[in-house]
Design a protein around this motif. Structure first.
Motif, short mmCIF file in Angstrom:
data_model
loop_
_atom_site.label_atom_id
_atom_site.label_comp_id
_atom_site.label_asym_id
_atom_site.label_seq_id
_atom_site.Cartn_x
_atom_site.Cartn_y
_atom_site.Cartn_z
N LEU A 31 16.52 6.91 7.22
CA LEU A 31 17.86 6.75 7.78
C LEU A 31 18.67 8.01 7.51
O LEU A 31 18.48 8.69 6.51
N ALA A 32 19.59 8.32 8.41
CA ALA A 32 20.55 9.40 8.21
C ALA A 32 21.88 8.96 8.82
O ALA A 32 21.90 8.16 9.76
N PHE A 33 22.97 9.49 8.29
CA PHE A 33 24.30 9.00 8.65
C PHE A 33 25.21 10.15 9.06
O PHE A 33 25.26 11.19 8.40
N ALA A 34 25.94 9.95 10.17
CA ALA A 34 26.91 10.94 10.64
C ALA A 34 27.81 10.26 11.66
O ALA A 34 27.39 9.32 12.36
N TYR A 62 17.30 15.71 8.89
CA TYR A 62 18.26 16.51 8.16
C TYR A 62 19.41 16.80 9.10
O TYR A 62 19.20 17.33 10.21
N LEU A 63 20.65 16.44 8.69
CA LEU A 63 21.82 16.61 9.53
C LEU A 63 22.62 17.83 9.08
O LEU A 63 23.01 17.91 7.91
N ASP A 64 22.83 18.75 9.99
CA ASP A 64 23.72 19.88 9.76
C ASP A 64 25.02 19.56 10.48
O ASP A 64 25.19 19.86 11.66
N ALA A 65 25.96 18.93 9.74
CA ALA A 65 27.19 18.46 10.37
C ALA A 65 28.03 19.61 10.90
O ALA A 65 28.67 19.50 11.96
N GLY A 66 28.04 20.74 10.19
CA GLY A 66 28.83 21.88 10.63
C GLY A 66 28.39 22.42 11.97
O GLY A 66 29.23 22.85 12.79
N GLN A 67 27.08 22.42 12.22
CA GLN A 67 26.54 22.93 13.47
C GLN A 67 26.30 21.83 14.50
O GLN A 67 25.94 22.13 15.65
#
Length: 272
Positions: free
Chosen positions: A51-54, A190-195
């Protein structure tokens, strides 16, 4: 563990095999309670790995990316034709036997060959002398006419695709991730929120009970989520070594990505 409801304490979000993604809310004192169905996620049972969250749609509520087995497999599954698991000590030897049935070209069939089943349950040998007899089995009752008496639990999977659980007005909608991603067994995000980028990996894997197709090891990247269309503008493969049983992506301090593998070497990648 993630502060899913933004109330300052960590909530527990679970995923696994033969179950739906499940939210247990922290009441503030450390007690966990299952969210009621009207507040939780759609009841999609799968072989969930990660799971990943954004907050992809920028509505103030976390969305969930959920990695699943994928559609590139022997199995097919939906709400009307789920994959079925029957658990019980069918040969009365003190150990629980798992038996799986799945929908295949218009009917249910058992997962595994006659030889596999006879090695697991020797009592079947007298019931299915010929391979042709076994080939006609289309239900648990036909395979084990007296099996119901030993049945202790049944489970189902009705969704194989990796999903985005997207928050909308306090509820969640299940949105399948792009088709490219459904060809692999997604092991990690893997979440790169900035990009605004989502990286994902899938490990090479086979079904243990049959000699079937192995899903290739792949890595990819999604970017540019469009909330109106509920999809990503960019979807691409990334350079990745073939045959790697990848399990996790970790971003190192120098910006390099570390790929953690199962029973293999770790790999460094530069696309993070």
């Amino acid at each position: 563990w993630v502060d899913f409801d933004a109330d300052g304490d960590p909530d527990l979000i679970l995923c696994g095999d033969w179950m739906p993604v499940t939210i247990l809310e922290n009441d503030g004192s450390g007690q966990l309670e299952f969210l009621p169905p009207e507040q939780g996620l759609p009841s999609l049972s799968g072989f969930w790995n990660t799971l990943a969250f954004a907050d992809l749609n920028q509505d103030g509520q976390l969305d969930i990316l959920a990695g699943n087995l994928g559609a590139n497999t022997l199995f097919t599954a939906d709400t009307e034709r789920p994959v079925k698991l029957y658990l019980g000590d069918f040969d009365e030897n003190g150990a629980v036997d798992p038996i799986i049935f799945f929908h295949y070209f218009g009917r249910y069939v058992p997962l595994g060959s006659k030889d596999k089943f006879v090695s697991q349950l020797p009592g079947l040998k007298k019931n299915f002398v010929a391979y042709e007899d076994f080939s006609r089995v289309s239900s648990f009752a036909e395979l084990l006419p007296e099996g119901e008496a030993h049945l202790v639990e049944t489970k189902e999977v009705n969704e194989l695709r990796s999903m985005l659980f997207l928050s909308q007005n306090g509820r969640y909608t299940a949105v399948p991730l792009p088709d490219r991603l459904q060809t692999i067994n997604v092991q990690d995000f893997y979440l790169d929120a900035g990009q605004g980028k989502v990286y994902y990996i899938g490990g090479a894997q086979e079904l243990a009970a049959v000699r079937g197709n192995a899903m290739s090891a792949k890595a990819g990247m999604l970017a540019g989520f469009d909330a109106d269309r509920q999809t990503f503008a960019q979807d691409m493969w990334l350079d990745f070594p073939a045959g790697v049983n990848a399990r996790a992506i970790i971003r190192l301090e120098n910006g390099t990505g570390l790929i953690v593998t199962n029973n293999d070497y770790p790999y460094l990648v530069d696309w993070l």
